[in-house]
Motif scaffolding. Structure first.
Motif, mmCIF file in Angstrom:
data_model
loop_
_atom_site.group_PDB
_atom_site.id
_atom_site.type_symbol
_atom_site.label_atom_id
_atom_site.label_comp_id
_atom_site.label_asym_id
_atom_site.label_seq_id
_atom_site.Cartn_x
_atom_site.Cartn_y
_atom_site.Cartn_z
ATOM 1 N N HIS A 252 -8.899 7.888 3.268
ATOM 2 C CA HIS A 252 -8.431 6.568 2.744
ATOM 3 C C HIS A 252 -8.969 5.569 3.774
ATOM 4 O O HIS A 252 -9.302 4.271 3.442
ATOM 5 N N SER B 278 0.825 -1.217 -0.197
ATOM 6 C CA SER B 278 -0.240 0.051 0.158
ATOM 7 C C SER B 278 0.860 1.375 -0.126
ATOM 8 O O SER B 278 0.724 2.349 -0.666
ATOM 9 N N THR B 279 1.888 1.168 0.795
ATOM 10 C CA THR B 279 2.547 2.381 0.905
ATOM 11 C C THR B 279 3.541 2.691 -0.350
ATOM 12 O O THR B 279 3.337 3.717 -1.117
ATOM 13 N N THR C 165 -6.854 2.435 -2.950
ATOM 14 C CA THR C 165 -7.141 2.104 -1.425
ATOM 15 C C THR C 165 -8.348 1.217 -1.245
ATOM 16 O O THR C 165 -8.459 0.112 -0.515
ATOM 17 N N THR D 176 -1.372 3.329 2.905
ATOM 18 C CA THR D 176 -1.740 4.374 1.784
ATOM 19 C C THR D 176 -1.529 5.800 2.302
ATOM 20 O O THR D 176 -1.046 6.678 1.618
ATOM 21 N N VAL E 203 1.066 3.496 -3.601
ATOM 22 C CA VAL E 203 0.252 4.920 -3.457
ATOM 23 C C VAL E 203 1.408 6.052 -3.486
ATOM 24 O O VAL E 203 1.307 7.103 -4.133
ATOM 25 N N THR F 167 -6.201 12.816 4.243
ATOM 26 C CA THR F 167 -5.744 11.457 3.627
ATOM 27 C C THR F 167 -6.341 10.289 4.558
ATOM 28 O O THR F 167 -6.935 9.477 4.083
ATOM 29 N N GLU G 276 1.391 8.690 -6.584
ATOM 30 C CA GLU G 276 0.922 10.371 -6.224
ATOM 31 C C GLU G 276 1.919 10.995 -6.959
ATOM 32 O O GLU G 276 1.560 12.234 -6.979
ATOM 33 N N THR H 119 -5.327 7.072 -6.187
ATOM 34 C CA THR H 119 -4.872 6.466 -5.045
ATOM 35 C C THR H 119 -5.938 6.370 -4.089
ATOM 36 O O THR H 119 -5.985 5.130 -3.392
ATOM 37 N N GLN H 120 -7.353 7.041 -4.146
ATOM 38 C CA GLN H 120 -8.446 6.627 -3.421
ATOM 39 C C GLN H 120 -8.854 5.324 -4.136
ATOM 40 O O GLN H 120 -9.272 4.394 -3.246
#
Length: 189
Positions: A49, A7-8, A122, A140, A11, A45, A15, A118-119
């Motif tokens: 998220h 996830s990190t 997520t 995220t 995103v 965020t 981004e 990014t949403q």
């Protein structure tokens, strides 16, 4: 931990050059006060998220694992294609100074993130990792902060130095990989 790391990374890469990163640059150049902008990005965020991850969890509970696997796999592939289309900040986004720097940042980021790559990522990541909602949200959110804090602190100089096409290509490759892995791995409800 896998959900957090994926996830990190996804995103943070997704981004780069995204409209919310452009918004971070705009806010930084307009207000020149990084702390309330960074805090506003974090709060916005986290809330956005968390809601997106909850939707992903709900979707996972409503459909069968085979339908969800195909839906997720294809959505990750679609995200890969979307990554290759650069975002532009909508010039009509009005920032209202009456909310202060923090409030303006929270509102602007929350609105800009609605329906953003990014949403949606997520939502998909949360559905992909159904037992790890908090790890997905933490990942995220950290990914957003990794991409946006330097934009706020370093402004346009950093944005011009990052190879956006390369970052988008790497993120697209990650989404393709996630899509293939999802299509090949049975999901459990």
């Amino acid at each position: 931990m896998q959900a957090f790391m994926i996830s990190t990374g996804v995103v943070a890469l997704a981004e780069i050059g995204d409209k919310t990163q452009l918004l971070a640059l705009l806010l930084a150049s307009r207000f020149k006060k990084p702390v309330p902008i960074i805090l506003g990005i974090f709060v916005s965020t986290l809330v956005n998220h968390f809601a997106a991850a909850a939707v992903g969890q709900w979707l996972m509970s409503q459909v069968g694992p085979d339908i969800m696997r195909w839906g997720l796999g294809l959505s990750f592939v679609a995200m890969a294609v979307w990554m290759l289309i650069p975002d532009k900040l909508d010039e009509t986004d009005a920032l209202r100074e009456r909310f202060g720097i923090f409030g303006t940042t929270v509102i602007a980021f929350f609105i800009a993130e609605m329906g953003d790559k990014t949403q949606i990522a997520t939502v998909a990541l949360s559905a992909r990792f159904p037992e790890q909602l908090y790890m997905v949200v933490a990942g995220t959110t950290l990914g957003m902060m990794i991409a946006n804090v330097p934009a706020v602190l370093l402004g346009e100089v950093a944005a011009k130095k990052l190879p956006q096409k390369l970052m988008h290509a790497i993120a697209a490759a990650l989404f393709i990989g996630l899509g293939i892995a999802t299509l090949m791995t049975p999901l459990s409800l």
